[in-house]
Design a protein around this motif. Sequence first.
Motif, short mmCIF file in Angstrom:
data_model
loop_
_atom_site.label_atom_id
_atom_site.label_comp_id
_atom_site.label_asym_id
_atom_site.label_seq_id
_atom_site.Cartn_x
_atom_site.Cartn_y
_atom_site.Cartn_z
N PHE A 1 40.60 -37.13 -60.07
CA PHE A 1 41.39 -37.95 -59.15
C PHE A 1 40.58 -39.09 -58.54
O PHE A 1 40.72 -39.44 -57.38
CB PHE A 1 42.01 -37.09 -58.05
CG PHE A 1 42.83 -35.95 -58.58
CD1 PHE A 1 43.86 -36.18 -59.48
CD2 PHE A 1 42.56 -34.64 -58.22
CE1 PHE A 1 44.61 -35.14 -59.99
CE2 PHE A 1 43.30 -33.59 -58.72
CZ PHE A 1 44.34 -33.84 -59.62
N THR A 2 39.69 -39.64 -59.37
CA THR A 2 38.90 -40.81 -58.98
C THR A 2 38.85 -41.78 -60.16
O THR A 2 39.14 -41.40 -61.30
CB THR A 2 37.45 -40.42 -58.61
OG1 THR A 2 36.78 -39.94 -59.79
CG2 THR A 2 37.43 -39.36 -57.53
N PRO A 3 38.48 -43.04 -59.92
CA PRO A 3 38.30 -43.98 -61.03
C PRO A 3 37.27 -43.50 -62.05
O PRO A 3 37.39 -43.79 -63.25
CB PRO A 3 37.84 -45.27 -60.34
CG PRO A 3 38.43 -45.18 -58.96
CD PRO A 3 38.37 -43.72 -58.61
N THR A 4 36.25 -42.76 -61.58
CA THR A 4 35.26 -42.20 -62.50
C THR A 4 35.92 -41.26 -63.49
O THR A 4 35.60 -41.24 -64.68
CB THR A 4 34.16 -41.46 -61.72
OG1 THR A 4 33.52 -42.36 -60.82
CG2 THR A 4 33.12 -40.87 -62.67
N GLY A 5 36.86 -40.46 -63.00
CA GLY A 5 37.61 -39.57 -63.88
C GLY A 5 38.41 -40.34 -64.91
O GLY A 5 38.50 -39.93 -66.08
N ALA A 6 38.98 -41.46 -64.50
CA ALA A 6 39.74 -42.30 -65.44
C ALA A 6 38.82 -42.86 -66.53
O ALA A 6 39.20 -42.92 -67.70
CB ALA A 6 40.42 -43.44 -64.69
N ILE A 7 37.61 -43.26 -66.14
CA ILE A 7 36.65 -43.79 -67.12
C ILE A 7 36.24 -42.71 -68.11
O ILE A 7 36.19 -42.96 -69.32
CB ILE A 7 35.43 -44.36 -66.38
CG1 ILE A 7 35.81 -45.62 -65.60
CG2 ILE A 7 34.30 -44.66 -67.37
CD1 ILE A 7 34.73 -46.13 -64.68
N ILE A 8 35.96 -41.51 -67.61
CA ILE A 8 35.55 -40.42 -68.49
C ILE A 8 36.69 -40.06 -69.45
O ILE A 8 36.47 -39.85 -70.65
CB ILE A 8 35.12 -39.19 -67.67
CG1 ILE A 8 33.82 -39.50 -66.92
CG2 ILE A 8 34.93 -37.97 -68.57
CD1 ILE A 8 33.37 -38.40 -65.99
N ALA A 9 37.90 -39.99 -68.93
CA ALA A 9 39.05 -39.67 -69.78
C ALA A 9 39.23 -40.73 -70.87
O ALA A 9 39.45 -40.41 -72.05
CB ALA A 9 40.31 -39.57 -68.92
N ALA A 10 39.12 -42.00 -70.48
CA ALA A 10 39.28 -43.09 -71.45
C ALA A 10 38.17 -43.07 -72.49
O ALA A 10 38.40 -43.34 -73.68
CB ALA A 10 39.30 -44.43 -70.73
N MET A 11 36.95 -42.74 -72.07
CA MET A 11 35.84 -42.68 -73.01
C MET A 11 36.04 -41.55 -74.02
O MET A 11 35.80 -41.73 -75.23
CB MET A 11 34.52 -42.48 -72.27
CG MET A 11 33.31 -42.48 -73.19
SD MET A 11 31.83 -41.76 -72.43
CE MET A 11 32.30 -40.02 -72.40
N ILE A 12 36.49 -40.39 -73.55
CA ILE A 12 36.67 -39.25 -74.44
C ILE A 12 37.71 -39.53 -75.51
O ILE A 12 37.55 -39.16 -76.68
CB ILE A 12 37.06 -37.99 -73.63
CG1 ILE A 12 35.91 -37.55 -72.73
CG2 ILE A 12 37.46 -36.85 -74.55
CD1 ILE A 12 34.65 -37.15 -73.46
#
Length: 225
Positions: free
Chosen positions: A88-99
């Motif tokens: 629930f943070t922008p960091t989580g969005a980046i990790i999800a997009a990278m995966i």
Amino acid sequence: MGDLNLFPLYLSLRVAFTATLLSMIIGLPIAYYLSKSKGKIVDFIDTLVTLPVVLPPTVLGYYLLVLLGRQSFIGQFLERKFNIMIVFTPTGAIIAAMIVSIPFMIKTTRAAFLDINPDILNAARVLGRTEINIFFKIMIPISWRGIVSGIALSFSRSLGDFGTTLMVAGNIPYRTTTMPIAIYDALISGNRELANLLVLIMTLISITVLFIINRLEKKIIKGRL
């Protein structure tokens, strides 16, 4: 037009650029390893690399939640030691997009590495070049077209991810709402005009990115002729 909120566009571009950069940093060494090694371990790693492509986004997002959530070992360690939260943070969005995007980087680059004539690499080794030197000075320049294609595919996939990002980062206004999620929100709320506008923006960005990359490839090819 008064309903247009540009934050999802800003966040989506930020997520896509960062995820693509991480995909390059992590994906290139993996592609190199997969291109030069054989065996069951390589096959297993290749299977794991491909898994995000075939898994449903909700399943992939669930695995990331289990791995990185506040109840997980990694999540508790990061929060306790560094006060870092991923879900629930922008960091989580980046990790999800990278995966979800890194398989495209690895697969495309690996194919480009495998197309290199082995005699060129063996000649470099005979001349005393180290493997690191061969990787950066020979393999990367020869395989640049495959790498560029991998970058384009990774960026486009990162920019358009919905399911995995929603599971990991959620939909918090002005914090984790990306463009695909904003489009979904607009449709659910019945604001078709806003949804059409957001879809048009996403389409134009994707076309622009692909056009620039295609022109860059042609210029580099022309410059080498």
